[in-house]
Every structure is written in C-alpha cells, then in structure tokens.
Design a protein around this motif. Structure first.
Motif, PDB file in Angstrom:
ATOM      1  N   ALA A 133     -13.897   5.128   6.563  1.00 40.05           N
ATOM      2  CA  ALA A 133     -12.558   5.537   6.987  1.00 40.05           C
ATOM      3  C   ALA A 133     -12.559   7.000   7.436  1.00 40.05           C
ATOM      4  O   ALA A 133     -11.990   7.343   8.487  1.00 40.05           O
ATOM      5  N   SER A 181       0.801  -1.218   0.000  1.00 40.69           N
ATOM      6  CA  SER A 181       0.000   0.000   0.000  1.00 40.69           C
ATOM      7  C   SER A 181       0.836   1.271   0.000  1.00 40.69           C
ATOM      8  O   SER A 181       0.292   2.375  -0.125  1.00 40.69           O
ATOM      9  N   ILE A 226      -5.507   5.851   1.621  1.00 40.58           N
ATOM     10  CA  ILE A 226      -6.221   4.567   1.522  1.00 40.58           C
ATOM     11  C   ILE A 226      -6.708   4.308   0.096  1.00 40.58           C
ATOM     12  O   ILE A 226      -7.501   3.381  -0.135  1.00 40.58           O
ATOM     13  N   SER A 273      -3.405   8.200   7.005  1.00 33.36           N
ATOM     14  CA  SER A 273      -4.546   9.108   6.939  1.00 33.36           C
ATOM     15  C   SER A 273      -4.670   9.928   8.220  1.00 33.36           C
ATOM     16  O   SER A 273      -5.148  11.068   8.195  1.00 33.36           O
ATOM     17  N   PHE A 296      -5.077   0.427   8.400  1.00 34.36           N
ATOM     18  CA  PHE A 296      -4.984   1.000   7.060  1.00 34.36           C
ATOM     19  C   PHE A 296      -5.023   2.526   7.096  1.00 34.36           C
ATOM     20  O   PHE A 296      -4.685   3.176   6.110  1.00 34.36           O
ATOM     21  N   LEU A 297      -5.441   3.096   8.225  1.00 40.96           N
ATOM     22  CA  LEU A 297      -5.595   4.546   8.336  1.00 40.96           C
ATOM     23  C   LEU A 297      -4.377   5.209   8.972  1.00 40.96           C
ATOM     24  O   LEU A 297      -4.442   6.369   9.369  1.00 40.96           O
TER      25      LEU A 297
END
Length: 772
Positions: A292, A211, A355, A378, A374-375
C-alpha cells in the motif's frame, strides 16, 4: 505553567502564515479550479457501464427501484441479495451505501450515468474537505490547494470513483474527512465540552463502510499533526475527545448484532477462506502494508485483482519490496518525530492508519486484499506529506512547478485508467493481461464474453469465451500444483460451468461443431461433483429445454430454485420454458393450455424481476406473455420500464408496436416498427410487423414491399414466407403465392401448418401448370 512551543514548531507554523492574507476570491477560486481539473480528468468515467459487482449490487438490487423496498436493504446484510452461501459469509452492513445507490438510481433513472455522477460528486466533496483539513493543519492555502489537487487526481482514487459498487469509498472517505475536520476544529476551539459533530459524522461513515473504524487512529494522527502551545495538551482531554466515538462504536456493534442475529455482529464472518499458514498471514500483512505504501508513492502498476498468493518463498521479490517500503516509511517517520515536524509526522501516520482495519482483519477483505480503493484516505496523507515537503525544500516558483508537474503526471495516469472501467470486457481483458495466472480473472473474462455473445451473436466472441474458460481449467490442472496460484473450489466450478455453457450455446448457433447432448453430459458431470450448485442445474435445465424435454427441464429448474430461491437465471429460464410450452400448446390447437402457460410465464418473469429489476430481457418477455393473456396494463408497465432502460433497443420498440397493434392503435404501432427499423434496418421481423400494420391501415402496396423486405432480410423465417403467401392468395394471386408456400413448407416440413400448406400447394399447382 504551559511549556513554550519548540523552535521547530514555531518555524513550521510561521512557514504557513500567508493564509491569513489570502483573499476569499483566491481561496475559493483556487478550490474551484482544483475541482474543475478533477472533473476534467475523471470525466470519461461518467460513460462507463455496469461492471463486475455492479451486476449484483446494482442490476439485481430490488431496493433501488422502489422506496418502499429500501427499508429491507437498510435492515439486512449488504450482500443478502446474493446466493445463500455468499450471503452467509459476507459480514457487510452498509445501509448508508444502500441509500446512496438508491439516490444514484433515481438520478439516472436506472442508467449507469446517475450512479457515476453521484460517485464523482462525492469525490469532489471529499477533495474539498481535504483542502479544508490541510489548510487547518498547515495554515497555508497554497499548500492546501496542492494537497487537494494531488488527493483528487491520485491514480489510486480512480477505482473508488469510477466503479459504481465502490461508491462506499468516496462516501465513507468524505464523511471521515468531515469528521476529522470537525475533530480538529473542536481541538482548536480549546477542546471544551463534548464533541458532537465529529462522532456524528463518524457514525454515518460506519454506516457507509466498516473500515471507517480507522477514523479513531486517523484522529490520533491529526492530533499528532496539529500545532499546540504545549506538548502536554496534544491529546488531552483524551476521554472527552474519543469517548463519544467509542460510544458510537458500541451502538454500531449492537445494531449489527440485531442485523446479523449473533453476538459477533457479522465481524466474525470470513469473506474468503485463504487457507494459508500462520507465517503466511504475517507476511501477507507485510505485503499489504508495504504494498500500500509503495502503491501510494509509485502508482505505476494499477490492478484490480492483486490476488493472495497462498505460499511464497523467503526470497520473494514482492515481499522484499514491501519490506523496503515499510523501512523507508519508518525512517521518514523517525526523522519527522526527531525533528518535531508535526505536520509531516501526522501525514506519515495517516497513510497506514487508514488501512489499519484491513491489515488487522485480512480475512474480511477477500482474496484481493491490496485494492486501490482501500487507499482512498491514505492518499490524503501522501498528498499532505508531498506538498509540505516540496514547499519546504524548494523556493516558491520551483515548488509550484514541481507540484504542478506531479499533478499532471497523476492526471494523465488517472485519465487513462478511466478506460479500464468502461465495460466488463475491457475490465477483464486488461486484468487477464495483468494477472494471467489467476483462475478467477480467466473465468471472469469468459463470463463477460459469454454475456457479450448473448447480445451480439458473434461466434468469435463465443470461441474467445471458451478459450478463457479453458485457460482457467488449465491453471487448475498444473502438475505439480503451483502453490503461489490461488485456486478455490468455486473457481473450478465456474471454469467448468463456463465450458459447459459454451458447448450449449455453440450447439445452438454452430451445431456442426458442438451438440446439446455433449452440453448435457458436461452439466451432469458438474452436478455429480458439485451437487449443491444451482447454476449447474440451471444450465442443465436450459439444455433440456432446448432439446424439447420440457418436463425434465422443469424438474432441473425446480431443483435449482430449491437450492437457491434467489437464483435469477433459473426464474428467467423457467419463464422461457413456459413460453415454449405455450407455443407448443398452440401448435396442438389447445388454446386453454397455452393460456395457462402464458400465465405461468408471467409469474416466473415476475419472480425474475424481483431479483433483477432492470433486466430488459425479462421485462420484454413478461410483456410478451402478458399481451397473450390480455393483461395489457402489465405489458405496458413492463415495456415502459424497458424503454427507459434501453431506448434504442429494437426488440423493445417492436414489442411496443405489438402492444399498440393489440389495442388496435395501428398508426402508433407502425411508428414503433419504423422507429425500430431506423435503429436496425436489417431486422426481418421488424419488416414483417411493419407489413402487417400497413395491411391493417389499408396500405396494400406498401405492405407488399414490406413483406419483400422481410423475406430479403430473413430468408429462413417461416412466418415471413407464409404470411406473404396468404397476403397474395387473399388478392387472388395464387400463381405468385405458390413459390412462397413451397418455401414455407421447406422451412417447416413437419410444422403445425404443414398439412394445410400441402393442400394449398396441391390445389394451386394445376392452375399454375395450365397457365404455363
């Protein structure tokens, strides 16, 4: 001629001008305080155990123990150590993460604390880089410190930092932040020449996690956020700015082609077959993006297992909350763009950019697409947005108070969340409360409780495990099927396997409630439906072994290993079968055959440890078998490793004593047995071993007391009664020995010593009767 900057851009820059007057002591002291606060909040995570994927990626990763094995991990897919079916569908290649896990293993000698310390250190590095990047973007040390504090304490970060298997997130995050900082520095230096540091760090980030490809849109967001003299200069020179990064991507893809052996480079592999229609794929992406954004803004409900719902209706609450979050984000973005608030606009763009890979390729991220880890990057965008907005909207003191209050709220939530990651049972129990309609979570809880039962032998835990497996089975039997509940064939398999294992263990520990025949029937039923399940064959082999059907058990384990040569449990149970066969051969008086089976056991446990190097049980049993074939060096090596992993395990301590006794070091053996009894004084087997060591040292009176303790704590142990009777007979105390001989015979009326016992009892009875 350059276009002069707008009034808004100048105002934004001047608002943050105080950085130039901040002393180095205040700047670095402030950052040090931020990092200390982050450590203080997340400190409990250092004491967490291996949980969930850790049981595969850490406990069963042979590359972590030996640097000579590390190249194997670097040149192979990340999940190659799993079963063939999983390895074939998971397209992850993370060599830098493998190195990080190796370092974590070395730091803690294999204990979880080393891995946790590494994850926390990486998070602190990322937090420091977040400070430096925010300071460059805003030219304000004050704002940057709050950005770093909010980034470091945001509750969504706990999953990435407290979970060992998620070490790739702070590792990749730190490298991406470093690459963004290098990109911004190159831009501010006039964008001269070719950037070197930024694409280098980008390459390393890709080697940590796929990612990291999000760095390219993140760098574009940074370009949006930075202050420039002319709007025309914002993205120029585009080719030189991003050409090296594109070259890195091409080289990365070629490396993956070599690893996976196909042109797709593993990117075409589907981690989870969600079986959802195209329209649901669209709404799922909306849920992921909006969810998210909502979770970043309001992290009240943290959940490791936010499972995909195959079908939803048009009025679904979660979908419309996601749409609402996206609309709010679009509105704020439009406002920032129209008002030319570049820092705010960049912060808003960072949140979805981080993301973007997950939103585009939902099939590659599994059945839980909205995961807090995954954040990780972010959260930097949100922290930058919030700190900047509050500082602009409020005077200095109220702004500081508001941001401190927000940081305290985040810290309290994050500190409480660390408890979730403490152990496997806590993780699944809390997850079952949060998502009770997930088959995956229910059978996962059952498996965690089965593992706990193996350690504690607590029958209530075993019953709770079965309740969890039955709950998973009930979800599969709902009529008509609930299409909003994700159910897969692996879920059904695991729920049924768990129920069968419950019956097998219940038959051994509570034979009045369950039977081995019933367990065998259940495993055979699973094999009929899932003919390629090595786990079902392993379970069947275990039951057959417990029934004394050794040849059939051996065939079941052989079939399991034919299906999956990497199935650790089958190798382990095959080793246990060899131990049983060795004992049976000894009972028949065939020492040669027993030695053959001891050797076979060593080989099987070796194969087991190749797959799970830190399995204390396998190390212990390998040592047991090695002692019997006089491979004392092998036994010593295995026990040294077991002691390092479990220094207070009485079984390990006792086996070290057995090894010392075998080497005629009886003083040392006695020390190990007494050390084991300090840990658990109720171990009858430890008292018995201590008695034997005392005999060898000529301390008969103390040995007699130790024999009596062994019998008191293990009233159903044949060996304790038999050995004590022999001790008394050797001292011409036949009258005292008789009741112990009789008890030994009652315990094993058909055992290998039954005939000898009857003769001794018959010989002693006349003299005892005469004395009366």
């Amino acid at each position: 001629m350059a276009t002069p900057p707008t009034h808004a851009a100048v105002t934004e820059r001047l608002d943050f001008a105080p950085s130039a007057s901040v002393s180095a002591l205040v700047r670095w002291g402030g950052l040090g305080l931020v990092l200390a606060i982050v450590v203080g909040v997340l400190w409990p995570m250092l004491f967490g155990e291996l949980v969930y994927d850790d049981l595969w990626l850490v406990a069963r990763n042979p590359a972590l123990q030996n640097v000579a094995r590390l190249p194997e991990a670097l040149g192979a897919a990340y999940w190659d150590l799993a079963d063939p079916a999983n390895a074939a569908r998971i397209g992850y290649w993370r060599p830098l993460t493998s190195i990080a896990l190796f370092v974590g293993h070395a730091l803690g000698g294999g204990s979880p604390v080393g891995f946790h310390a590494l994850s926390l250190a990486l998070h602190l590095v990322a937090t420091a880089l977040a400070f430096l990047l925010a300071e460059r973007l805003t030219a304000s040390t004050r704002i940057a410190l709050f950005v770093a504090l909010l980034f470091g304490l945001h509750p969504v970060q706990v999953e990435a930092v407290a979970w060992i298997s998620a070490v790739n997130d702070p590792l990749c995050g730190a490298l991406c932040l470093g690459a963004l900082l290098a990109h911004l520095a190159w831009r501010e230096g006039g964008s001269r020449g070719w950037p070197i540091l930024a694409p280098t760090l980008f390459a390393l980030a890709l080697l940590a996690k796929e990612s990291a490809v999000a760095w390219i849109p993140l760098a574009l967001a940074i370009d949006v956020a930075r202050t420039v003299e002319s709007p025309a200069q914002r993205f120029k020179p585009l080719a030189r700015a991003f050409g090296p990064a594109l070259g890195v991507l091409a080289a990365y893809w070629l490396a993956r082609v070599a690893v996976f052996g196909d042109l797709g480079g593993g990117f075409d592999r589907v981690t989870s077959y969600l079986n959802v229609p195209f329209a649901r794929e669209i709404t799922l992406r909306i849920e992921l993006l909006g969810g998210a954004l909502g979770l970043l803004a309001w992290p009240a409900h943290l959940n490791l297992f936010r499972e995909v719902r195959p079908l939803i209706d048009a009025a679904d609450k979660q979908l419309w909350l996601a749409v609402f979050a996206i609309v709010i984000w679009i509105g704020l973005t439009f406002w920032a763009w129209k008002r030319e608030r570049r820092t705010l606009l960049g912060a808003l763009l960072i949140m979805p950019a981080a993301i973007a890979p997950a939103c585009l390729r939902i099939q590659s991220i599994g059945r839980f697409p909205l995961s807090e880890r995954f954040l990780y990057l972010s959260a930097f965008g949100l922290a930058l947005l919030v700190a900047t907005l509050i500082v602009r909207a409020l005077p200095r003191v109220p702004a500081a108070v508001a941001l401190c209050a927000l940081a305290i709220a985040c810290g309290v939530k994050s500190h409480a969340r660390t408890a979730f990651w403490h152990d496997e049972e806590t993780l699944f129990r809390e997850s079952a409360l949060a998502t009770p309609r997930s088959m995956y979570v229910q059978w996962g809880l059952g498996r965690a409780l089965l593992d706990k039962f193996q350690r504690t032998q607590d029958l209530r835990t075993l019953a709770d495990a079965n309740k969890a497996f039955e709950a998973a089975q009930d979800l599969a039997l709902i009529k008509p099927p609930d299409l909003s509940v994700l159910q897969t064939m692996p879920d059904i398999l695991q729920a049924n396997l768990g129920h069968a294992w419950y019956n097998a263990l219940c038959a051994l520990h509570a034979p009045g409630e369950c039977s081995l025949d019933e367990a065998a029937l259940l495993f055979n039923g699973i094999i009929k439906k899932f003919a390629a399940s090595e786990e079902a064959y392993c379970g069947l082999g275990f039951v057959l072994r417990c029934q004394g059907k050794f040849d059939e058990a051996d065939a079941a384990f052989a079939r399991a290993l034919e299906l999956n040569p990497k199935h650790h449990e089958s190798w382990f149970n095959k080793g246990m079968l060899a131990l049983d066969r060795a004992h049976a051969a000894l009972g028949r008086g065939d020492a040669a055959e027993a030695r053959t089976f001891w050797s076979e056991a060593v080989a099987n446990f070796d194969s087991s440890l190749e797959l799970a190097p830190d399995d204390v049980g396998a190390l212990m049993r390998l040592a047991t078998a090695a002692v019997e074939i006089d491979a004392l060096d092998r036994a010593r090596s295995a026990l040294s490793r077991a002691l390092a992993l479990a220094p207070d395990d009485p079984d390990v301590l006792m086996q070290l004593g057995v090894l010392a006794a075998r080497e005629k070091r009886f003083d040392n053996a006695l020390e190990w047995f007494e050390r084991a009894l300090k840990v658990d004084g109720s171990r009858g087997d430890a008292h018995l071993l201590r008695a034997k060591a005392l005999l060898q040292l000529g301390q008969d009176s103390q040995a007699m007391l130790a024999f009596q303790d062994a019998i008191r704590w293990a009233p159903d142990d044949f060996e304790s009664f038999y050995d004590f009777a022999v001790f008394l007979l050797q001292r011409n105390q036949g009258q005292d020995a008789l009741p112990f001989l009789e008890r030994a015979l009652a315990l094993q009326p058909n055992g290998p010593y039954a005939g000898e016992l009857r003769k001794q009892i018959d010989a002693l009875k006349p003299s005892v009767d005469a004395s009366k």
